[in-house]
Design a protein around this motif. Sequence first.
Motif, mmCIF file in Angstrom:
data_model
loop_
_atom_site.group_PDB
_atom_site.id
_atom_site.type_symbol
_atom_site.label_atom_id
_atom_site.label_comp_id
_atom_site.label_asym_id
_atom_site.label_seq_id
_atom_site.Cartn_x
_atom_site.Cartn_y
_atom_site.Cartn_z
ATOM 1 N N MET A 71 0.850 -1.173 0.000
ATOM 2 C CA MET A 71 0.000 0.000 0.000
ATOM 3 C C MET A 71 0.898 1.239 0.000
ATOM 4 S SD MET A 71 -2.977 0.614 2.627
ATOM 5 C CE MET A 71 -4.269 1.675 2.488
ATOM 6 N N GLY A 72 0.726 2.094 -1.012
ATOM 7 C CA GLY A 72 1.564 3.274 -1.153
ATOM 8 C C GLY A 72 1.064 4.425 -0.305
ATOM 9 N N ILE A 73 1.851 5.460 -0.258
ATOM 10 C CA ILE A 73 1.515 6.631 0.550
ATOM 11 C C ILE A 73 0.336 7.407 -0.048
ATOM 12 C CG2 ILE A 73 3.122 8.232 -0.542
ATOM 13 C CD1 ILE A 73 3.697 9.259 2.320
ATOM 14 N N THR A 74 0.128 7.323 -1.362
ATOM 15 C CA THR A 74 -0.956 8.074 -1.994
ATOM 16 C C THR A 74 -2.320 7.448 -1.738
ATOM 17 O OG1 THR A 74 -0.641 6.854 -4.041
ATOM 18 C CG2 THR A 74 0.519 8.958 -3.824
ATOM 19 N N HIS A 75 -2.365 6.204 -1.269
ATOM 20 C CA HIS A 75 -3.638 5.540 -1.015
ATOM 21 C C HIS A 75 -4.182 5.825 0.381
ATOM 22 C CE1 HIS A 75 -3.519 3.247 -4.725
ATOM 23 N NE2 HIS A 75 -2.235 3.043 -4.490
ATOM 24 N N SER A 76 -3.361 6.352 1.223
ATOM 25 C CA SER A 76 -3.762 6.608 2.594
ATOM 26 C C SER A 76 -4.468 7.953 2.702
ATOM 27 C CB SER A 76 -2.526 6.601 3.492
ATOM 28 O OG SER A 76 -2.860 7.063 4.777
ATOM 29 N N TRP B 42 -4.632 9.716 5.307
ATOM 30 C CA TRP B 42 -3.790 10.570 6.138
ATOM 31 C C TRP B 42 -2.743 11.303 5.296
ATOM 32 C CZ3 TRP B 42 -5.130 12.247 10.604
ATOM 33 C CH2 TRP B 42 -5.981 11.505 11.396
ATOM 34 N N ALA B 43 -2.273 10.660 4.251
ATOM 35 C CA ALA B 43 -1.284 11.300 3.385
ATOM 36 C C ALA B 43 -1.890 12.529 2.701
ATOM 37 C CB ALA B 43 -0.777 10.312 2.342
ATOM 38 N N TRP B 44 -3.139 12.407 2.252
ATOM 39 C CA TRP B 44 -3.810 13.547 1.603
ATOM 40 C C TRP B 44 -4.064 14.674 2.607
ATOM 41 C CZ3 TRP B 44 -3.423 14.062 -3.292
ATOM 42 C CH2 TRP B 44 -3.364 12.941 -4.113
ATOM 43 N N ILE B 45 -4.375 14.307 3.835
ATOM 44 C CA ILE B 45 -4.594 15.322 4.876
ATOM 45 C C ILE B 45 -3.295 16.068 5.169
ATOM 46 C CG2 ILE B 45 -5.169 15.649 7.317
ATOM 47 C CD1 ILE B 45 -7.210 13.345 6.980
ATOM 48 N N VAL B 46 -2.191 15.325 5.282
ATOM 49 C CA VAL B 46 -0.888 15.959 5.536
ATOM 50 C C VAL B 46 -0.514 16.883 4.369
ATOM 51 C CG1 VAL B 46 1.584 15.494 5.788
ATOM 52 C CG2 VAL B 46 -0.081 14.133 7.072
ATOM 53 N N ILE B 47 -0.735 16.436 3.138
ATOM 54 C CA ILE B 47 -0.431 17.262 1.966
ATOM 55 C C ILE B 47 -1.267 18.540 1.980
ATOM 56 C CG2 ILE B 47 -0.633 17.371 -0.549
ATOM 57 C CD1 ILE B 47 0.159 14.378 -0.569
ATOM 58 N N ALA B 48 -2.559 18.425 2.316
ATOM 59 C CA ALA B 48 -3.439 19.597 2.369
ATOM 60 C C ALA B 48 -2.982 20.586 3.436
ATOM 61 C CB ALA B 48 -4.885 19.151 2.626
ATOM 62 N N VAL B 49 -2.590 20.077 4.605
ATOM 63 C CA VAL B 49 -2.129 20.961 5.685
ATOM 64 C C VAL B 49 -0.842 21.668 5.288
ATOM 65 C CG1 VAL B 49 -1.227 20.972 8.052
ATOM 66 C CG2 VAL B 49 -3.302 19.682 7.514
ATOM 67 N N VAL B 50 0.083 20.940 4.671
ATOM 68 C CA VAL B 50 1.342 21.545 4.238
ATOM 69 C C VAL B 50 1.087 22.632 3.191
ATOM 70 C CG1 VAL B 50 3.501 21.088 2.994
ATOM 71 C CG2 VAL B 50 2.771 19.562 4.825
#
Length: 83
Positions: free
Chosen positions: A1-6, A8-16
């Motif tokens: 499972m890659g980081i783009t499927h999580s 949480w990864a999208w949430i972290v990207i949005a916050v950054v």
Amino acid sequence: MGITHSPWAWIVIAVVLLLLFGGKKLPDAARGLGRSMRIFKSEMDEMKTEGTKTEADKPAPQVTDKPIDVQTVDPQEADRKSA
């Protein structure tokens, strides 16, 4: 499972992105990106249809038996008349 499927990864990207660009600049940047993509897409579609023009789309040359009346104008003489 890659980081783009999580999620949480999208949430972290949005916050950054919010921290880097701020709340006001982010929608403007997204709007500009959308406009650019639409322009790019329309130009690509135009390029695809440009090569498929038929002979009927091109204007026909006008042929006539009558001589063309051409008058040569000396640029210096035209300047004297306008002055």
